[in-house]
Scaffold this motif. Structure first.
Motif, PDB file in Angstrom:
ATOM      1  N   ARG A  29     -14.178  86.795 -14.759  1.00 15.98           N
ATOM      2  CA  ARG A  29     -14.555  87.162 -13.389  1.00 15.98           C
ATOM      3  C   ARG A  29     -15.348  88.474 -13.391  1.00 15.98           C
ATOM      4  O   ARG A  29     -16.416  88.582 -12.786  1.00 15.98           O
ATOM      5  CB  ARG A  29     -13.276  87.295 -12.544  1.00 15.98           C
ATOM      6  N   ASP A  30     -14.815  89.473 -14.094  1.00 16.85           N
ATOM      7  CA  ASP A  30     -15.472  90.791 -14.087  1.00 16.85           C
ATOM      8  C   ASP A  30     -16.874  90.729 -14.691  1.00 16.85           C
ATOM      9  O   ASP A  30     -17.761  91.469 -14.269  1.00 16.85           O
ATOM     10  CB  ASP A  30     -14.615  91.826 -14.824  1.00 16.85           C
ATOM     11  N   ALA A  31     -17.039  89.840 -15.664  1.00 15.98           N
ATOM     12  CA  ALA A  31     -18.373  89.694 -16.281  1.00 15.98           C
ATOM     13  C   ALA A  31     -19.382  89.152 -15.271  1.00 15.98           C
ATOM     14  O   ALA A  31     -20.592  89.279 -15.463  1.00 15.98           O
ATOM     15  CB  ALA A  31     -18.287  88.767 -17.486  1.00 15.98           C
ATOM     16  N   CYS A  32     -18.888  88.559 -14.186  1.00 19.05           N
ATOM     17  CA  CYS A  32     -19.781  88.002 -13.148  1.00 19.05           C
ATOM     18  C   CYS A  32     -20.061  89.004 -12.032  1.00 19.05           C
ATOM     19  O   CYS A  32     -20.867  88.735 -11.152  1.00 19.05           O
ATOM     20  CB  CYS A  32     -19.174  86.747 -12.539  1.00 19.05           C
ATOM     21  N   ILE A  33     -19.353  90.123 -12.025  1.00 24.79           N
ATOM     22  CA  ILE A  33     -19.572  91.102 -10.959  1.00 24.79           C
ATOM     23  C   ILE A  33     -20.777  91.963 -11.299  1.00 24.79           C
ATOM     24  O   ILE A  33     -20.869  92.509 -12.403  1.00 24.79           O
ATOM     25  CB  ILE A  33     -18.324  91.995 -10.744  1.00 24.79           C
ATOM     26  N   VAL A  58      -7.706  87.548   0.537  1.00 23.24           N
ATOM     27  CA  VAL A  58      -7.781  87.699  -0.916  1.00 23.24           C
ATOM     28  C   VAL A  58      -8.853  86.722  -1.394  1.00 23.24           C
ATOM     29  O   VAL A  58      -8.822  85.537  -1.062  1.00 23.24           O
ATOM     30  CB  VAL A  58      -6.432  87.460  -1.652  1.00 23.24           C
ATOM     31  N   GLU A  59      -9.850  87.251  -2.099  1.00 16.93           N
ATOM     32  CA  GLU A  59     -10.987  86.448  -2.531  1.00 16.93           C
ATOM     33  C   GLU A  59     -10.927  86.204  -4.038  1.00 16.93           C
ATOM     34  O   GLU A  59     -10.760  87.137  -4.825  1.00 16.93           O
ATOM     35  CB  GLU A  59     -12.301  87.170  -2.219  1.00 16.93           C
ATOM     36  N   ALA A  60     -11.079  84.955  -4.411  1.00 14.78           N
ATOM     37  CA  ALA A  60     -11.179  84.602  -5.827  1.00 14.78           C
ATOM     38  C   ALA A  60     -12.625  84.235  -6.118  1.00 14.78           C
ATOM     39  O   ALA A  60     -13.449  84.130  -5.209  1.00 14.78           O
ATOM     40  CB  ALA A  60     -10.243  83.435  -6.142  1.00 14.78           C
ATOM     41  N   ILE A 105       1.421  83.964 -22.944  1.00 13.98           N
ATOM     42  CA  ILE A 105       0.432  83.009 -22.397  1.00 13.98           C
ATOM     43  C   ILE A 105       0.104  83.357 -20.954  1.00 13.98           C
ATOM     44  O   ILE A 105      -1.065  83.408 -20.559  1.00 13.98           O
ATOM     45  CB  ILE A 105       0.960  81.559 -22.503  1.00 13.98           C
ATOM     46  N   GLN A 106       1.163  83.612 -20.173  1.00 10.45           N
ATOM     47  CA  GLN A 106       0.955  83.973 -18.767  1.00 10.45           C
ATOM     48  C   GLN A 106       0.012  85.173 -18.668  1.00 10.45           C
ATOM     49  O   GLN A 106      -0.960  85.159 -17.926  1.00 10.45           O
ATOM     50  CB  GLN A 106       2.313  84.305 -18.108  1.00 10.45           C
ATOM     51  N   GLU A 107       0.313  86.195 -19.458  1.00 14.18           N
ATOM     52  CA  GLU A 107      -0.473  87.435 -19.426  1.00 14.18           C
ATOM     53  C   GLU A 107      -1.910  87.204 -19.908  1.00 14.18           C
ATOM     54  O   GLU A 107      -2.866  87.658 -19.273  1.00 14.18           O
ATOM     55  CB  GLU A 107       0.236  88.491 -20.299  1.00 14.18           C
ATOM     56  N   SER A 108      -2.033  86.468 -21.009  1.00 11.16           N
ATOM     57  CA  SER A 108      -3.391  86.363 -21.556  1.00 11.16           C
ATOM     58  C   SER A 108      -4.268  85.422 -20.727  1.00 11.16           C
ATOM     59  O   SER A 108      -5.492  85.584 -20.700  1.00 11.16           O
ATOM     60  CB  SER A 108      -3.390  86.017 -23.042  1.00 11.16           C
ATOM     61  N   LEU A 109      -3.660  84.471 -20.005  1.00 11.96           N
ATOM     62  CA  LEU A 109      -4.453  83.661 -19.069  1.00 11.96           C
ATOM     63  C   LEU A 109      -5.054  84.557 -17.992  1.00 11.96           C
ATOM     64  O   LEU A 109      -6.225  84.433 -17.635  1.00 11.96           O
ATOM     65  CB  LEU A 109      -3.590  82.579 -18.412  1.00 11.96           C
ATOM     66  N   PHE A 110      -4.238  85.481 -17.488  1.00  9.10           N
ATOM     67  CA  PHE A 110      -4.733  86.387 -16.448  1.00  9.10           C
ATOM     68  C   PHE A 110      -5.815  87.312 -16.991  1.00  9.10           C
ATOM     69  O   PHE A 110      -6.875  87.473 -16.380  1.00  9.10           O
ATOM     70  CB  PHE A 110      -3.587  87.212 -15.838  1.00  9.10           C
ATOM     71  N   VAL A 111      -5.554  87.894 -18.155  1.00 12.78           N
ATOM     72  CA  VAL A 111      -6.524  88.827 -18.753  1.00 12.78           C
ATOM     73  C   VAL A 111      -7.857  88.124 -19.020  1.00 12.78           C
ATOM     74  O   VAL A 111      -8.924  88.642 -18.687  1.00 12.78           O
ATOM     75  CB  VAL A 111      -5.954  89.451 -20.048  1.00 12.78           C
ATOM     76  N   ALA A 112      -7.773  86.914 -19.584  1.00 11.77           N
ATOM     77  CA  ALA A 112      -9.007  86.170 -19.887  1.00 11.77           C
ATOM     78  C   ALA A 112      -9.758  85.811 -18.605  1.00 11.77           C
ATOM     79  O   ALA A 112     -10.986  85.935 -18.530  1.00 11.77           O
ATOM     80  CB  ALA A 112      -8.681  84.911 -20.683  1.00 11.77           C
ATOM     81  N   GLU A 124       0.236  86.865 -10.149  1.00 13.25           N
ATOM     82  CA  GLU A 124       1.468  86.795 -10.948  1.00 13.25           C
ATOM     83  C   GLU A 124       1.908  85.361 -11.226  1.00 13.25           C
ATOM     84  O   GLU A 124       2.558  85.095 -12.231  1.00 13.25           O
ATOM     85  CB  GLU A 124       2.593  87.573 -10.255  1.00 13.25           C
ATOM     86  N   PHE A 125       1.587  84.440 -10.335  1.00 13.49           N
ATOM     87  CA  PHE A 125       2.004  83.055 -10.573  1.00 13.49           C
ATOM     88  C   PHE A 125       0.851  82.226 -11.158  1.00 13.49           C
ATOM     89  O   PHE A 125       1.000  81.605 -12.198  1.00 13.49           O
ATOM     90  CB  PHE A 125       2.527  82.416  -9.272  1.00 13.49           C
ATOM     91  N   LEU A 126      -0.291  82.239 -10.463  1.00 10.37           N
ATOM     92  CA  LEU A 126      -1.406  81.375 -10.885  1.00 10.37           C
ATOM     93  C   LEU A 126      -2.302  82.039 -11.919  1.00 10.37           C
ATOM     94  O   LEU A 126      -3.216  81.409 -12.453  1.00 10.37           O
ATOM     95  CB  LEU A 126      -2.217  80.957  -9.658  1.00 10.37           C
ATOM     96  N   ALA A 127      -2.045  83.333 -12.217  1.00  9.68           N
ATOM     97  CA  ALA A 127      -2.842  84.078 -13.212  1.00  9.68           C
ATOM     98  C   ALA A 127      -4.331  84.091 -12.853  1.00  9.68           C
ATOM     99  O   ALA A 127      -5.188  84.034 -13.726  1.00  9.68           O
ATOM    100  CB  ALA A 127      -2.604  83.526 -14.630  1.00  9.68           C
ATOM    101  N   VAL A 128      -4.592  84.154 -11.549  1.00  9.14           N
ATOM    102  CA  VAL A 128      -5.970  84.193 -11.053  1.00  9.14           C
ATOM    103  C   VAL A 128      -6.221  85.557 -10.393  1.00  9.14           C
ATOM    104  O   VAL A 128      -5.515  85.911  -9.458  1.00  9.14           O
ATOM    105  CB  VAL A 128      -6.215  83.065 -10.015  1.00  9.14           C
ATOM    106  N   PRO A 129      -7.217  86.311 -10.879  1.00 10.26           N
ATOM    107  CA  PRO A 129      -7.495  87.611 -10.272  1.00 10.26           C
ATOM    108  C   PRO A 129      -8.126  87.454  -8.883  1.00 10.26           C
ATOM    109  O   PRO A 129      -8.965  86.582  -8.691  1.00 10.26           O
ATOM    110  CB  PRO A 129      -8.493  88.259 -11.240  1.00 10.26           C
ATOM    111  N   VAL A 130      -7.696  88.272  -7.946  1.00  4.93           N
ATOM    112  CA  VAL A 130      -8.276  88.235  -6.594  1.00  4.93           C
ATOM    113  C   VAL A 130      -8.605  89.649  -6.136  1.00  4.93           C
ATOM    114  O   VAL A 130      -8.085  90.630  -6.675  1.00  4.93           O
ATOM    115  CB  VAL A 130      -7.325  87.579  -5.559  1.00  4.93           C
ATOM    116  N   ILE A 131      -9.468  89.722  -5.139  1.00  7.10           N
ATOM    117  CA  ILE A 131      -9.838  90.997  -4.541  1.00  7.10           C
ATOM    118  C   ILE A 131      -9.335  91.013  -3.104  1.00  7.10           C
ATOM    119  O   ILE A 131      -9.610  90.091  -2.332  1.00  7.10           O
ATOM    120  CB  ILE A 131     -11.369  91.192  -4.581  1.00  7.10           C
ATOM    121  N   LYS A 132      -8.584  92.056  -2.771  1.00  6.21           N
ATOM    122  CA  LYS A 132      -8.141  92.214  -1.389  1.00  6.21           C
ATOM    123  C   LYS A 132      -9.271  92.847  -0.604  1.00  6.21           C
ATOM    124  O   LYS A 132      -9.847  93.844  -1.049  1.00  6.21           O
ATOM    125  CB  LYS A 132      -6.955  93.168  -1.327  1.00  6.21           C
TER     126      LYS A 132
END
Ligand code: 87F
Length: 508
Positions: free
Chosen positions: A425-429, A236-238, A413-420, A210-218
Motif C-alpha cells: 500500500r505504502d509503495a502506492c502512495i 477508514v479508507e483501504a 503470519i498474522q503480523e507479516s500479512l499486515f506488514v507486507a 488487527e483482524f483482516l491484516a489490512v492497513p487503513v487510513i482514518k
C-alpha cells in the motif's frame, strides 16, 4: 442461465490461453492471475475458495460458511466492544412505508433509484407499495422521537445487525458491491453536540488492521463525498494496489441535529427547555471480507489471516506405500486434538479419495494459514512438517513443543500479512504538489496525497478534468493525522492556499 451468475460463466467461457498447468494436473487452481486479470481472478477466487456461490439474481450472492465464519468473528469482536460502550442491540423491520421513507426526501432524492419496492402479495397489488430498507434512519427515528422525552432518556445508543438492499446498477461484485448486504448500523442520540464517533472509527480500524491484516487510513470525507444528511463523515479508507483504487472500509457520521429536526427528536433539557437531540450513525458491511480477499489473495487462491480463519491449521496425512499408514493417521488425529485443546482451530483432511497433493492445492485455494504434513519420516522422527500459506516457508517441528511453535507461527503470519500489505500500500502512495505530478501519479494508479484548498468546486473540477475510461479521480479522505503544511503551500489543483492534505485517487 440456471443457477449461474453473470461473472462465473464469463470466467469459464473466456479462460482461453491463460489456464495454469496446475489446473490440468489437479482440477484445482485458478485460470486467471491476480496481476493479469484482476477482475476475473477475484470472481474466481471467491467461488473456488468456497466463500461465494453465484445466484440467479444479478448482484446477489450466497455467502457460504467459509466466508460467514469470518463475518461472525468480526461480529463477535465488534459486538462485545460496543456493549462495553453501553450500546444496545435491537431489531427494526425490513419494510418501510412510503410516507416514512419520503420524510427524508432531501437526501433520499439522489438515492431513490436504488430503493427496491414490494408491490404485490400473490397475484394482487398491494394497496400501498412497501420499500425494503436501504438504511434505517427513516425506520428508526420516528421511534426515537417517541422514546426520547426528557434528558434522562439520553443518550440512546442502539445498534442492529441486519441486511439492507440497495438496487445498484454499476458493476456488481461479490462483497464489494452487492444488491443485498449484511452490516451493523449504529444510531446514537445525545443531549449535547456529539462529535462523529472516534471510538467507533478506532474499532473499524482494529477490524481491518488487527483482524483482516489490512492497513487503513482514518480520515474525514470531503463535502462532496460526505453523507449529505449529516454535518460531516469520517471513514477508514483501504487501497487495492492491483487496481489502484481506494475503497471506503467503514463510515461514521456526525449528523448534528439535521435528523432530529426532521423527525422531531425533541427532549426537555435540565433547565426545562425544549432541545433537539444530537446524533451519530455508523456502519461497516460484508465489504470488509472482499477487501481482505483483494489485498491478500494470490495466484493459488485465498490467503486468510489466522485471526479470522475458521480453520487455522489443516493436517494432511502423507501415507507412503507400505509405511505405517495407521500410525500416520493416529499421529494426525492426535495432533489435531492437541492443537484444538490449546484453542487452535485445527482440522484433519482424512479423505481417502484424494491425494495429498490435491489436498495441498485445495486448502491453499481456501487460504488456510498453516498446513501440517505428517509422513513416514516425520512419524519416525516424532516431528511434523509445517508449511505457511502466506510465503510457502517449510519448517520441521518436534511434536513435543508443537502448541507453542504453532501459536508463534500463526502470530508471525498474522503480523507479516499486515506488514507486507502495508508495504504494498505504502509503495502506492505518492505525494504530489502540482497538477502535472498529479496527472502522472494518477496514470500510475497511485493513491495521491496532495495539499488542497478544500473547496467543493475544485473537487468537481478535478473530477471533470480526469474523467475517462477508468473513472474520474476524487478525494478519498483527508487523513485525521495531518502532515504539516508549510507556510505558502498551494493547492495542487487550484493554486489557492492549501488548507489541508488530502488523499485522492480512483475508487470503488
Ligand atoms: C441508498 C438508498 C436510499 C446510502 C442509500 O452510512 C438511501 C440511502 O441514505 C442512504 N445509500 N444512504 C446513506 C446511509 C447513511 C448512513 N446510514 C446509517 C450510513 C451508516 C449507517
Amino acid at each position: 442461465m440456471a443457477g449461474g451468475g453473470e461473472k462465473k460463466s464469463k470466467a469459464n467461457a473466456t479462460g482461453g490461453g491463460k489456464k495454469k498447468e496446475v489446473k490440468k494436473e489437479t482440477g484445482l487452481g485458478l485460470s486467471y492471475k491476480k496481476d493479469e486479470n484482476f477482475g476475473e481472478w477475484y470472481s474466481e477466487v471467491v467461488v473456488n475458495g468456497e466463500m461465494i456461490e453465484y445466484y440467479d439474481i444479478s448482484g446477489c450472492y450466497i455467502i457460504r460458511p467459509w466466508a460467514m465464519s469470518i463475518w461472525e468473528t468480526m461480529q463477535k469482536f465488534f459486538d462485545a466492544e460496543i456493549k462495553k460502550m453501553k450500546i444496545q442491540n435491537c431489531y427494526f423491520p425490513l419494510f418501510v412505508s412510503p410516507t416514512v421513507l419520503q420524510k427524508e426526501k432531501d437526501h433520499i432524492e439522489g438515492f431513490a433509484p436504488e430503493v427496491a419496492w414490494v408491490t404485490k402479495s400473490g397475484e394482487s397489488d398491494l394497496e400501498v407499495p412497501i420499500a425494503i430498507r436501504p438504511t434505517s434512519e427513516t425506520v428508526m427515528y420516528p421511534y426515537y422521537s417517541k422514546w426520547i422525552r426528557g434528558h434522562r432518556d439520553l443518550p440512546l445508543k442502539l445498534n442492529q445487525w441486519c441486511n439492507v438492499v440497495r438496487w445498484e446498477f454499476s458493476n456488481p461484485t461479490p462483497f464489494i458491491r452487492s444488491r443485498e448486504f449484511l452490516w451493523q448500523e449504529g444510531h446514537t442520540a445525545f443531549a449535547t453536540k456529539s462529535e462523529a464517533d472516534d471510538e467507533i472509527l478506532e474499532l473499524y480500524r482494529r477490524i481491518y488492521e488487527e483482524f483482516l491484516a489490512v492497513p487503513v487510513i482514518k480520515g474525514k470525507k470531503s463535502e462532496l463525498e460526505k453523507f449529505a444528511g449529516g454535518l460531516y463523515t469520517t471513514t477508514v479508507e483501504a487501497f487495492i494496489p492491483n487496481t489502484g483504487r481506494g475503497i471506503q472500509g467503514a463510515t461514521s457520521h456526525c449528523l448534528g441535529q439535521n435528523f432530529s429536526k426532521m423527525f422531531e427528536i425533541i427532549f426537555e433539557n435540565e433547565k426545562g427547555e425544549k432541545a433537539m437531540a444530537w446524533q451519530n450513525s455508523w456502519a461497516y458491511t460484508t465489504r470488509t471480507i472482499g477487501v481482505m480477499v483483494m489485498v491478500h489473495g494470490d495466484d493459488k487462491g485465498l490467503v486468510l489471516p489466522p485471526r479470522v480463519a475458521s480453520v487455522q491449521v489443516i493436517v494432511v496425512p502423507v501415507p507412503y506405500k507400505d509405511a505405517d499408514t495407521q500410525g500416520i493417521f493416529d499421529a494426525c488425529t492426535a495432533t489435531v486434538e492437541t492443537l484444538c485443546e490449546a484453542g487452535i482451530c485445527a482440522n484433519m483432511d482424512s479423505r481417502d479419495n484424494y491425494s495429498p497433493g490435491w489436498k495441498y492445492s485445495h486448502w491453499e485455494m481456501k487460504g488456510v494459514p498453516l498446513r501440517i504434513e505428517i509422513g513416514p519420516k516425520d512419524l519416525a522422527k516424532n516431528q511434523v512438517r509445517a508449511v505457511r500459506r502466506d510465503n510457502g516457508a517449510k519448517v520441521d517441528l518436534p511434536r513435543s513443543s508443537l502448541v507453542e511453535r504453532i501459536k508463534e507461527l500463526l502470530d508471525e503470519i498474522q503480523e507479516s500479512l499486515f506488514v507486507a500489505a502495508k508495504q504494498r500500500r505504502d509503495a502506492c502512495i505518492q505525494i504530489v504538489k502540482t497538477w502535472d505530478e498529479f496527472v502522472e501519479a494518477l496514470g500510475q494508479r497511485k493513491m495521491i496525497l496532495a495539499p488542497w484548498c478544500d473547496e467543493e468546486e475544485v473537487e468537481k473540477d478535478v473530477k471533470a478534468r480526469t474523467k475517462g475510461e477508468m473513472g474520474a479521480a476524487k478525494t478519498l479522505c483527508s487523513p485525521l493525522e495531518q502532515p504539516e503544511i508549510p507556510e505558502g503551500t498551494l493547492c495542487f489543483a487550484s493554486g489557492k492556499p492549501a488548507k489541508r492534505w488530502s488523499y485522492w485517487g480512483r475508487s470503488y
